[in-house]
Design a protein around this motif. Sequence first.
Motif, short mmCIF file in Angstrom:
data_model
loop_
_atom_site.label_atom_id
_atom_site.label_comp_id
_atom_site.label_asym_id
_atom_site.label_seq_id
_atom_site.Cartn_x
_atom_site.Cartn_y
_atom_site.Cartn_z
N SER A 6 28.08 7.95 24.76
CA SER A 6 27.95 9.34 24.32
C SER A 6 26.52 9.60 23.88
O SER A 6 25.72 8.67 23.74
N GLY A 7 26.23 10.87 23.66
CA GLY A 7 24.92 11.24 23.14
C GLY A 7 23.99 11.89 24.15
O GLY A 7 22.89 12.31 23.80
N GLY A 8 24.43 11.97 25.40
CA GLY A 8 23.61 12.61 26.41
C GLY A 8 23.53 14.11 26.19
O GLY A 8 24.23 14.67 25.35
N GLY A 9 22.68 14.75 26.97
CA GLY A 9 22.55 16.19 26.85
C GLY A 9 21.37 16.70 27.64
O GLY A 9 20.74 15.95 28.40
N LEU A 10 21.10 17.98 27.47
CA LEU A 10 19.97 18.64 28.14
C LEU A 10 18.84 18.81 27.12
O LEU A 10 19.05 19.44 26.07
N VAL A 11 17.69 18.24 27.43
CA VAL A 11 16.54 18.32 26.54
C VAL A 11 15.31 18.67 27.35
O VAL A 11 15.33 18.64 28.58
N GLN A 12 14.24 18.96 26.66
CA GLN A 12 12.97 19.25 27.32
C GLN A 12 12.10 17.99 27.35
O GLN A 12 12.28 17.08 26.53
N ALA A 13 11.18 17.98 28.26
CA ALA A 13 10.25 16.85 28.34
C ALA A 13 9.55 16.67 26.99
O ALA A 13 9.14 17.63 26.35
N GLY A 14 9.46 15.41 26.57
CA GLY A 14 8.86 15.09 25.29
C GLY A 14 9.85 14.95 24.15
O GLY A 14 9.52 14.41 23.09
N ASP A 15 11.07 15.42 24.37
CA ASP A 15 12.09 15.34 23.34
C ASP A 15 12.67 13.93 23.26
O ASP A 15 12.35 13.05 24.08
N SER A 16 13.58 13.74 22.30
CA SER A 16 14.23 12.45 22.10
C SER A 16 15.74 12.61 22.16
O SER A 16 16.28 13.69 21.87
N LEU A 17 16.40 11.54 22.51
CA LEU A 17 17.86 11.46 22.47
C LEU A 17 18.25 10.07 22.02
O LEU A 17 17.53 9.10 22.27
N ARG A 18 19.41 9.99 21.39
CA ARG A 18 19.96 8.69 21.00
C ARG A 18 21.34 8.55 21.61
O ARG A 18 22.24 9.32 21.29
N LEU A 19 21.48 7.58 22.47
CA LEU A 19 22.76 7.31 23.09
C LEU A 19 23.50 6.26 22.29
O LEU A 19 22.89 5.35 21.72
N THR A 20 24.81 6.38 22.26
CA THR A 20 25.66 5.44 21.56
C THR A 20 26.69 4.87 22.52
O THR A 20 27.26 5.59 23.34
N CYS A 21 26.94 3.59 22.40
CA CYS A 21 27.95 2.93 23.22
C CYS A 21 28.91 2.19 22.28
O CYS A 21 28.47 1.38 21.47
N VAL A 22 30.18 2.49 22.42
CA VAL A 22 31.19 1.84 21.60
C VAL A 22 32.18 1.12 22.50
O VAL A 22 32.71 1.69 23.44
N GLY A 23 32.42 -0.14 22.20
CA GLY A 23 33.39 -0.89 22.96
C GLY A 23 34.73 -0.92 22.27
O GLY A 23 34.80 -0.76 21.04
N PRO A 24 35.80 -1.08 23.02
CA PRO A 24 37.12 -1.20 22.41
C PRO A 24 37.23 -2.53 21.67
O PRO A 24 36.29 -3.31 21.64
N GLY A 25 38.39 -2.80 21.15
CA GLY A 25 38.56 -3.99 20.35
C GLY A 25 38.21 -5.27 21.07
O GLY A 25 37.76 -6.24 20.47
N ALA A 26 38.37 -5.26 22.39
CA ALA A 26 38.08 -6.47 23.16
C ALA A 26 36.59 -6.75 23.23
O ALA A 26 36.18 -7.87 23.53
N VAL A 27 35.79 -5.73 22.99
CA VAL A 27 34.33 -5.90 22.99
C VAL A 27 33.90 -5.97 21.54
O VAL A 27 34.00 -4.99 20.81
#
Length: 125
Positions: A6-27
């Motif tokens: 999650s964390g994606g989106g539409l941004v302008q050049a030069g901007d920042s984004l932070r993506l997050t990845c969550v695994g289920p219990g097995a991860v």
Amino acid sequence: VQLQASGGGLVQAGDSLRLTCVGPGAVSGKHDMAWFRQTPGKEREFVASIIWSGGSTHYADFAQGRFTISRAARMNTAYLQMNSLKPQDTATYYCAAKLGTTYSRAEDYNDMKYWGKGTQVTVSS
């Protein structure tokens, strides 16, 4: 077993984004984790990886200096901080994981076992 990015989106050049990845219990906090990206018509490409302990990371050349991969200690969550985004960073970003070992190396990212559905990142010029 499917990871959730999650964390994606539409941004302008030069901007920042932070993506997050969550695994289920097995991860768990014992899994090496990585980020990949793909654009239509192109092969999926490696972005960054981090071993289970967080003690080693590896980046694709285009990500070096702009992206930072990290993880929550002993947790099944990884992050990708992306700064100074460029239009060519536009892609669907996927996270992946595999069980780590004592000998885990962040450079060994080609045999990930678990994958997420991806989150879209669009960078406008």
